[in-house]
Design a protein around this motif. Structure first.
Motif, PDB file in Angstrom:
ATOM      1  N   GLN A 115      -5.736  49.939  56.779  1.00  0.00           N
ATOM      2  CA  GLN A 115      -6.215  50.286  57.713  1.00  0.00           C
ATOM      3  C   GLN A 115      -4.717  51.303  58.547  1.00  0.00           C
ATOM      4  O   GLN A 115      -4.008  51.371  58.202  1.00  0.00           O
ATOM      5  CB  GLN A 115      -5.976  49.732  59.337  1.00  0.00           C
ATOM      6  N   ARG A 116      -6.208  52.638  58.750  1.00  0.00           N
ATOM      7  CA  ARG A 116      -5.076  54.160  59.015  1.00  0.00           C
ATOM      8  C   ARG A 116      -4.565  54.174  61.057  1.00  0.00           C
ATOM      9  O   ARG A 116      -5.667  53.848  61.623  1.00  0.00           O
ATOM     10  CB  ARG A 116      -5.686  55.046  58.393  1.00  0.00           C
ATOM     11  N   ARG A 117      -3.229  53.931  61.114  1.00  0.00           N
ATOM     12  CA  ARG A 117      -3.044  54.120  62.009  1.00  0.00           C
ATOM     13  C   ARG A 117      -2.299  55.280  62.666  1.00  0.00           C
ATOM     14  O   ARG A 117      -0.855  55.872  61.752  1.00  0.00           O
ATOM     15  CB  ARG A 117      -1.860  52.851  62.477  1.00  0.00           C
ATOM     16  N   GLN A 118      -2.879  56.215  63.908  1.00  0.00           N
ATOM     17  CA  GLN A 118      -2.141  57.504  63.953  1.00  0.00           C
ATOM     18  C   GLN A 118      -0.969  57.728  64.250  1.00  0.00           C
ATOM     19  O   GLN A 118      -0.211  56.469  64.839  1.00  0.00           O
ATOM     20  CB  GLN A 118      -3.096  57.834  65.294  1.00  0.00           C
ATOM     21  N   GLY A 119      -0.046  58.205  63.423  1.00  0.00           N
ATOM     22  CA  GLY A 119       1.421  58.411  63.628  1.00  0.00           C
ATOM     23  C   GLY A 119       2.204  57.586  62.933  1.00  0.00           C
ATOM     24  O   GLY A 119       3.027  57.798  63.238  1.00  0.00           O
ATOM     25  N   SER A 120       1.517  56.861  62.303  1.00  0.00           N
ATOM     26  CA  SER A 120       1.786  55.431  61.779  1.00  0.00           C
ATOM     27  C   SER A 120       2.053  55.512  60.004  1.00  0.00           C
ATOM     28  O   SER A 120       2.363  54.522  59.440  1.00  0.00           O
ATOM     29  CB  SER A 120       2.167  54.291  62.410  1.00  0.00           C
ATOM     30  N   GLY A 121       0.847  55.747  59.586  1.00  0.00           N
ATOM     31  CA  GLY A 121       0.677  55.822  58.360  1.00  0.00           C
ATOM     32  C   GLY A 121      -0.587  54.226  58.166  1.00  0.00           C
ATOM     33  O   GLY A 121      -1.641  54.076  58.795  1.00  0.00           O
ATOM     34  N   THR A 123       3.105  57.993  52.247  1.00  0.00           N
ATOM     35  CA  THR A 123       2.836  58.848  53.129  1.00  0.00           C
ATOM     36  C   THR A 123       1.261  59.956  52.247  1.00  0.00           C
ATOM     37  O   THR A 123       1.268  59.947  51.165  1.00  0.00           O
ATOM     38  CB  THR A 123       3.043  59.494  54.253  1.00  0.00           C
ATOM     39  N   GLU A 124       0.781  59.837  53.002  1.00  0.00           N
ATOM     40  CA  GLU A 124      -0.385  61.496  52.863  1.00  0.00           C
ATOM     41  C   GLU A 124       1.152  62.551  51.338  1.00  0.00           C
ATOM     42  O   GLU A 124       0.628  63.075  50.555  1.00  0.00           O
ATOM     43  CB  GLU A 124      -1.249  62.347  53.666  1.00  0.00           C
ATOM     44  N   GLN A 125       2.200  62.627  52.199  1.00  0.00           N
ATOM     45  CA  GLN A 125       3.104  64.092  52.072  1.00  0.00           C
ATOM     46  C   GLN A 125       3.382  63.378  50.143  1.00  0.00           C
ATOM     47  O   GLN A 125       3.119  64.196  50.252  1.00  0.00           O
ATOM     48  CB  GLN A 125       3.587  64.527  52.336  1.00  0.00           C
ATOM     49  N   HIS A 150      -0.915  44.390  43.895  1.00  0.00           N
ATOM     50  CA  HIS A 150       0.552  43.791  43.282  1.00  0.00           C
ATOM     51  C   HIS A 150       1.128  43.256  44.416  1.00  0.00           C
ATOM     52  O   HIS A 150       2.195  41.978  44.377  1.00  0.00           O
ATOM     53  CB  HIS A 150       0.776  45.080  42.659  1.00  0.00           C
ATOM     54  N   GLN A 151       0.944  44.365  45.822  1.00  0.00           N
ATOM     55  CA  GLN A 151       2.498  43.993  46.916  1.00  0.00           C
ATOM     56  C   GLN A 151       1.395  42.735  47.452  1.00  0.00           C
ATOM     57  O   GLN A 151       1.662  41.320  48.070  1.00  0.00           O
ATOM     58  CB  GLN A 151       2.165  45.651  47.606  1.00  0.00           C
ATOM     59  N   GLY A 152       0.034  42.594  47.679  1.00  0.00           N
ATOM     60  CA  GLY A 152      -0.740  41.160  48.557  1.00  0.00           C
ATOM     61  C   GLY A 152      -1.088  41.075  49.711  1.00  0.00           C
ATOM     62  O   GLY A 152      -1.413  40.787  50.239  1.00  0.00           O
ATOM     63  N   GLN A 153       0.719  41.643  50.555  1.00  0.00           N
ATOM     64  CA  GLN A 153       0.610  40.737  51.790  1.00  0.00           C
ATOM     65  C   GLN A 153      -0.462  41.897  53.189  1.00  0.00           C
ATOM     66  O   GLN A 153      -0.220  43.052  52.634  1.00  0.00           O
ATOM     67  CB  GLN A 153       2.230  40.994  52.028  1.00  0.00           C
ATOM     68  N   HIS A 154      -0.555  41.122  53.781  1.00  0.00           N
ATOM     69  CA  HIS A 154      -1.205  42.208  54.864  1.00  0.00           C
ATOM     70  C   HIS A 154      -0.147  43.021  55.296  1.00  0.00           C
ATOM     71  O   HIS A 154       1.083  42.078  56.186  1.00  0.00           O
ATOM     72  CB  HIS A 154      -1.865  40.923  55.598  1.00  0.00           C
ATOM     73  N   GLY A 155      -0.108  43.930  55.771  1.00  0.00           N
ATOM     74  CA  GLY A 155       0.816  44.431  56.296  1.00  0.00           C
ATOM     75  C   GLY A 155       1.876  45.615  55.623  1.00  0.00           C
ATOM     76  O   GLY A 155       2.381  46.837  56.038  1.00  0.00           O
TER      77      GLY A 155
END
Length: 354
Positions: free
Chosen positions: A57-63, A28-30, A18-23
């Motif tokens: 892509q999962r980025r440490q500390g960013s999501g 968050t997990e919580q 639905h969102q489609g776009q890169h980035g």
């Protein structure tokens, strides 16, 4: 019933679609845990699944962020073949589709007709409409490929790419699942030598990599037996010649081979069962006995080898078969593993032709 993490993964796939776009950043997990009433471990497992599929892509500390590959093709694998009606491809496709389906992937199937122009159109389409992964039988793999840059773009875009039968020689680092063609050619020639044949001819396909590889094995066995190599005893044909023989029943090429090149040879190694079938039919029509006068052997162990007027001695792959091996390899690549090339061994099935 699907596990909770699988259900969540599918929900998040739809959100990415639905969102489609890169980035695009996922909650968050919580936040996901609270939204869906699931444990953090279940949420983490779902996100790992999406990451393995190349959707985030999962980025440490960013999501967790969308890679832009969360569109409608994210659970589709493209299979690009030369000919869909080729007698060996239906089995390869069936085996591959069965493996993909078990992991929830559907299959898009394309055919190049072994033409680089059609291959180019398909590759451009796959660049504009990305899929999860691509299993491709390249066009005219024995020749330089003018579509090299498109293959590089696909590889560099992060789409797992796996060649079937023959890799693009100029494209380094892309794995290939193929036949062990050199060993197969050697095995067939050795079989004929052990039967007492001392003058062996051959018919091989020139524009696909399998042809030169099979020829190489054949002439290496003849050389190692201390016998002379006679270039004139080997016929080369290309894709257009094959279409004329199979679709138009124009076997003038085989007739010229028998008239001019066979000479005193008592055995012929054929590129595949299709050619062996046509050759045996022409030999018998001329009153030449198979194998008493001329033995004929080939590759693939297809239905041609069994319906021939003289059943054909041919090579086959032991299980697992190529489609299964290729699909399992591509799935491992979709899960983030490095791809590895593999050449499948042959085994001889001896029948009446030689």
């Amino acid at each position: 019933m699907a596990a909770k993490y699988q259900t969540l993964a599918e929900t998040l796939r739809q959100e990415l679609l639905h969102q489609g776009q890169h980035g695009y950043k996922l909650p968050t997990e919580q936040e996901l845990s609270e939204r869906y009433g699931l444990s953090r471990q279940t949420v983490r497992h779902a996100l790992q699944m999406l990451e393995q599929e190349g959707l985030i892509q999962r980025r440490q500390g960013s999501g967790s962020f969308s890679t832009g590959r969360g569109g409608s093709t994210s659970r589709q694998v493209a299979v690009v073949a030369t000919f869909l009606d080729d007698y060996i491809f239906p089995t390869i496709l069936h085996d591959a589709q069965s493996v993909f389906a078990r992991e929830g992937y559907s299959t898009l199937v394309y055919a190049t007709e072994n033409e680089v122009s059609t291959e180019r159109d398909i590759l451009q389409q796959l660049l504009s409409q990305p899929v999860a992964g691509i299993l491709v039988e390249g066009a005219k793999t024995a020749l330089p490929n003018p579509n090299l840059q498109l293959y590089r773009q696909l590889r560099d875009s992060g789409v797992p790419l796996l060649f079937l039968h023959g890799a693009c020689a100029e494209l380094k680092g892309v794995p290939c699942i193929s036949d062990d063609n050199y060993s197969g050619g050697y095995l067939l020639a050795r079989h004929l030598l052990d039967k007492g044949h001392r003058s062996i001819a051959g018919i091989f396909k020139s524009d696909d990599l399998q042809g030169p590889q099979r020829y190489h094995g054949c002439v290496s066995a003849i050389r190692d037996a201390g016998l002379p190599l006679r270039d004139r005893s080997f016929l080369w044909y290309d894709t257009q010649d094959r279409l004329e023989m199979v679709n138009l029943n124009d076997i003038s090429l085989l007739r010229r081979f028998l008239d001019v090149r066979l000479d005193k040879s008592t055995a012929v190694i054929c590129y595949n069962d299709e050619i062996a079938f046509l050759l045996i039919r022409e030999l018998l029509a001329r009153g030449v006995r198979v194998p008493q006068d001329v033995a004929v052997v080939s590759f693939d162990n297809s239905y041609y080898s069994q319906i021939s007027q003289v059943p054909i001695t041919s090579l086959r792959h032991p299980v697992p078969r190529m489609g299964q091996v290729a699909a399992e390899q591509l799935l491992r690549m979709l899960q983030g593993e490095s791809g590895h090339s593999r050449a499948l061994p042959w085994e001889l099935v001896e029948r009446a032709s030689g």
